[in-house]
Design a protein around this motif. Structure first.
Motif, PDB file in Angstrom:
ATOM      1  N   ILE A 185     -22.319  10.300   6.502  1.00  0.00           N
ATOM      2  CA  ILE A 185     -21.152  10.438   5.633  1.00  0.00           C
ATOM      3  C   ILE A 185     -20.132   9.363   5.978  1.00  0.00           C
ATOM      4  N   LEU A 186     -19.640   8.688   4.950  1.00  0.00           N
ATOM      5  CA  LEU A 186     -18.636   7.640   5.116  1.00  0.00           C
ATOM      6  C   LEU A 186     -17.367   8.048   4.371  1.00  0.00           C
ATOM      7  N   VAL A 187     -16.232   7.914   5.047  1.00  0.00           N
ATOM      8  CA  VAL A 187     -14.933   8.159   4.434  1.00  0.00           C
ATOM      9  C   VAL A 187     -14.182   6.845   4.371  1.00  0.00           C
ATOM     10  N   LYS A 188     -13.571   6.577   3.228  1.00  0.00           N
ATOM     11  CA  LYS A 188     -12.754   5.378   3.121  1.00  0.00           C
ATOM     12  C   LYS A 188     -11.653   5.584   2.091  1.00  0.00           C
ATOM     13  N   TYR A 189     -10.595   4.800   2.231  1.00  0.00           N
ATOM     14  CA  TYR A 189      -9.544   4.707   1.234  1.00  0.00           C
ATOM     15  C   TYR A 189      -9.801   3.465   0.399  1.00  0.00           C
ATOM     16  N   ILE A 190      -9.502   3.531  -0.896  1.00  0.00           N
ATOM     17  CA  ILE A 190      -9.648   2.392  -1.802  1.00  0.00           C
ATOM     18  C   ILE A 190      -8.312   2.173  -2.512  1.00  0.00           C
ATOM     19  N   PHE A 191      -7.883   0.898  -2.569  1.00  0.00           N
ATOM     20  CA  PHE A 191      -6.624   0.523  -3.219  1.00  0.00           C
ATOM     21  C   PHE A 191      -6.917  -0.611  -4.198  1.00  0.00           C
ATOM     22  N   THR A 192      -6.578  -0.441  -5.470  1.00  0.00           N
ATOM     23  CA  THR A 192      -6.949  -1.449  -6.466  1.00  0.00           C
ATOM     24  C   THR A 192      -5.735  -2.031  -7.184  1.00  0.00           C
ATOM     25  N   SER A 193      -5.752  -3.335  -7.369  1.00  0.00           N
ATOM     26  CA  SER A 193      -4.775  -4.003  -8.229  1.00  0.00           C
ATOM     27  C   SER A 193      -5.440  -4.531  -9.499  1.00  0.00           C
ATOM     28  N   LEU A 232       0.833  -1.197   0.000  1.00  0.00           N
ATOM     29  CA  LEU A 232       0.000   0.000   0.000  1.00  0.00           C
ATOM     30  C   LEU A 232       0.869   1.249   0.000  1.00  0.00           C
ATOM     31  N   PRO A 233       0.325   2.356  -0.514  1.00  0.00           N
ATOM     32  CA  PRO A 233       1.091   3.608  -0.461  1.00  0.00           C
ATOM     33  C   PRO A 233       1.223   4.084   0.985  1.00  0.00           C
ATOM     34  N   ALA A 277      -0.018  -3.056   4.599  1.00  0.00           N
ATOM     35  CA  ALA A 277      -0.905  -4.221   4.606  1.00  0.00           C
ATOM     36  C   ALA A 277      -0.309  -5.297   5.505  1.00  0.00           C
ATOM     37  N   PRO A 278      -1.111  -5.870   6.412  1.00  0.00           N
ATOM     38  CA  PRO A 278      -0.607  -6.976   7.228  1.00  0.00           C
ATOM     39  C   PRO A 278      -0.123  -8.130   6.347  1.00  0.00           C
ATOM     40  N   GLU A 279       0.832  -8.847   6.816  1.00  0.00           N
ATOM     41  CA  GLU A 279       1.429  -9.958   6.071  1.00  0.00           C
ATOM     42  C   GLU A 279       0.347 -10.917   5.571  1.00  0.00           C
ATOM     43  N   GLY A 280       0.385 -11.201   4.276  1.00  0.00           N
ATOM     44  CA  GLY A 280      -0.536 -12.170   3.699  1.00  0.00           C
ATOM     45  C   GLY A 280      -1.921 -11.635   3.395  1.00  0.00           C
ATOM     46  N   CYS A 325     -17.400  11.218  -3.967  1.00  0.00           N
ATOM     47  CA  CYS A 325     -16.321  11.898  -4.664  1.00  0.00           C
ATOM     48  C   CYS A 325     -15.012  11.191  -4.368  1.00  0.00           C
ATOM     49  N   TRP A 326     -14.049  11.368  -5.275  1.00  0.00           N
ATOM     50  CA  TRP A 326     -12.757  10.691  -5.166  1.00  0.00           C
ATOM     51  C   TRP A 326     -11.622  11.703  -5.235  1.00  0.00           C
ATOM     52  N   LEU A 327     -10.637  11.542  -4.367  1.00  0.00           N
ATOM     53  CA  LEU A 327      -9.380  12.276  -4.467  1.00  0.00           C
ATOM     54  C   LEU A 327      -8.270  11.244  -4.603  1.00  0.00           C
ATOM     55  N   VAL A 328      -7.602  11.243  -5.741  1.00  0.00           N
ATOM     56  CA  VAL A 328      -6.532  10.283  -5.993  1.00  0.00           C
ATOM     57  C   VAL A 328      -5.303  10.683  -5.175  1.00  0.00           C
ATOM     58  N   ILE A 329      -4.760   9.723  -4.412  1.00  0.00           N
ATOM     59  CA  ILE A 329      -3.564  10.008  -3.614  1.00  0.00           C
ATOM     60  C   ILE A 329      -2.324   9.299  -4.172  1.00  0.00           C
ATOM     61  N   ASP A 330      -2.535   8.301  -5.034  1.00  0.00           N
ATOM     62  CA  ASP A 330      -1.407   7.589  -5.647  1.00  0.00           C
ATOM     63  C   ASP A 330      -1.942   6.860  -6.878  1.00  0.00           C
ATOM     64  N   ALA A 331      -1.118   6.805  -7.912  1.00  0.00           N
ATOM     65  CA  ALA A 331      -1.542   6.121  -9.137  1.00  0.00           C
ATOM     66  C   ALA A 331      -0.325   5.522  -9.829  1.00  0.00           C
ATOM     67  N   GLU A 332      -0.439   4.263 -10.209  1.00  0.00           N
ATOM     68  CA  GLU A 332       0.618   3.610 -10.969  1.00  0.00           C
ATOM     69  C   GLU A 332       0.580   4.099 -12.418  1.00  0.00           C
ATOM     70  N   PRO A 333       1.675   3.970 -13.156  1.00  0.00           N
ATOM     71  CA  PRO A 333       1.670   4.378 -14.560  1.00  0.00           C
ATOM     72  C   PRO A 333       0.537   3.706 -15.332  1.00  0.00           C
ATOM     73  N   GLY A 334      -0.207   4.482 -16.084  1.00  0.00           N
ATOM     74  CA  GLY A 334      -1.312   3.952 -16.874  1.00  0.00           C
ATOM     75  C   GLY A 334      -2.624   3.824 -16.127  1.00  0.00           C
ATOM     76  N   ALA A 335      -2.675   4.213 -14.842  1.00  0.00           N
ATOM     77  CA  ALA A 335      -3.908   4.079 -14.067  1.00  0.00           C
ATOM     78  C   ALA A 335      -4.986   5.012 -14.610  1.00  0.00           C
ATOM     79  N   LYS A 336      -6.243   4.521 -14.584  1.00  0.00           N
ATOM     80  CA  LYS A 336      -7.356   5.290 -15.140  1.00  0.00           C
ATOM     81  C   LYS A 336      -8.609   5.126 -14.280  1.00  0.00           C
ATOM     82  N   LEU A 337      -9.490   6.112 -14.382  1.00  0.00           N
ATOM     83  CA  LEU A 337     -10.826   6.046 -13.800  1.00  0.00           C
ATOM     84  C   LEU A 337     -11.841   6.217 -14.925  1.00  0.00           C
ATOM     85  N   GLY A 338     -12.841   5.344 -14.954  1.00  0.00           N
ATOM     86  CA  GLY A 338     -13.916   5.458 -15.936  1.00  0.00           C
ATOM     87  C   GLY A 338     -15.074   6.214 -15.313  1.00  0.00           C
TER      88      GLY A 338
END
Length: 267
Positions: free
Chosen positions: A44-52, A18-19, A24-27, A79-92
């Motif tokens: 109101i709910l706040v959460k972080y999302i991390f995608t592979s 994770l950034p 992330a805990p082991e495993g 709403c989304w605020l991007v905090i990290d993105a790998e090369p080529g990452a996109k949002l539809g």
């Protein structure tokens, strides 16, 4: 004044690396980090999302549409605020051009709906407001903060052949077959002070350093504080980046002059 309880949620599409500052805990493949909504701001709910991997093509109803469709829950704007993105990452987000529900149904069934979405290359600091009815999908390699109505309603229109239920009938009743309004997205929001979200249910501001008296005056009631860079004090409580806290108002927050954060309040 308190730090909200944090919950790490495993997802098959999550990440084992994770950034910063998350680990992330082991495993474990962590897909989301949820913050328990406080009783002072239950909607109101706040959460972080991390995608592979790419997440499903989906849509959420408005409050009125949720009631019409017999849902027990409210609708969802987010709403989304991007905090990290790998090369080529996109949002539809939204479609490249307008289409009707008949075309949308056929595209959802044959998978071509994925290519009909407007896919936006993203980097840290990009922001998107997603009104109810906006068809959207989060691509792989994205880490973002999501601020949303506290609702679980998601209608999946397409899921890349994964063995999960789709919700075409309800989804097509609420989906807007049109492009996303460019006024609802922007770039370079990290390290700035600006109004990000001004929706029907909540307001969100990016804050660099110490907010102005005018901005603090807008946050006189309960609000959420999300540090992005440097710690933030809530009385005797210290919030670190990766935390989310409840404040009685902006005047009760000890902002760091070199820090950045998000402030969120209900409407």
């Amino acid at each position: 004044m308190k730090a909200l309880t944090k919950r790490l949620v495993e997802k098959p599409w999550g990440k084992d690396v994770l950034p910063s500052p998350f680990v992330a805990p082991e495993g474990m493949r962590i897909g989301e980090v949820w913050f328990e909504p406080p009783v002072e701001m239950p909607d109101i709910l706040v959460k972080y999302i991390f995608t592979s991997e790419k997440l499903s093509v989906q849509v959420h109803p408005s409050d009125a549409q949720a009631r019409e469709l017999g849902e027990a829950d409210r609708g969802k704007e987010e709403c989304w605020l991007v905090i990290d993105a790998e090369p080529g990452a996109k949002l539809g987000v939204g479609f490249r051009k307008s289409l009707d529900s008949v075309t949308m149904r056929a595209a959802a069934l044959d998978g071509s709906i994925e290519d009909m979405l407007a896919w936006h290359p993203v980097q840290a600091g990009d922001f998107f407001y997603i009104p109810a009815g906006t068809v959207h999908a989060i691509g792989a390699g994205v880490s973002l903060i999501e601020v949303q109505q506290n609702s679980d309603i998601t209608y999946r229109l397409y899921d890349y052949g994964r063995p999960r239920e789709l919700h075409l009938d309800k989804g097509l009743q609420v989906a807007k077959g049109q492009p996303h309004d460019p006024a609802l997205r922007r770039n370079g929001c990290l390290g700035t002070t600006q109004r990000l979200a001004q929706g029907e249910y909540f307001v969100a501001d990016a804050v660099a350093g110490i907010p102005s008296a005018a901005l603090r005056a807008e946050y006189q009631g309960p609000c959420l504080v999300i540090p992005l860079r440097k710690n933030i004090g809530l009385g005797d409580i210290v919030l670190e980046p990766g935390d989310c806290g409840l404040a009685a108002g902006a005047n009760a927050v000890n902002f760091d002059p070199a820090g950045n954060c998000l402030l969120v309040r209900p409407l």
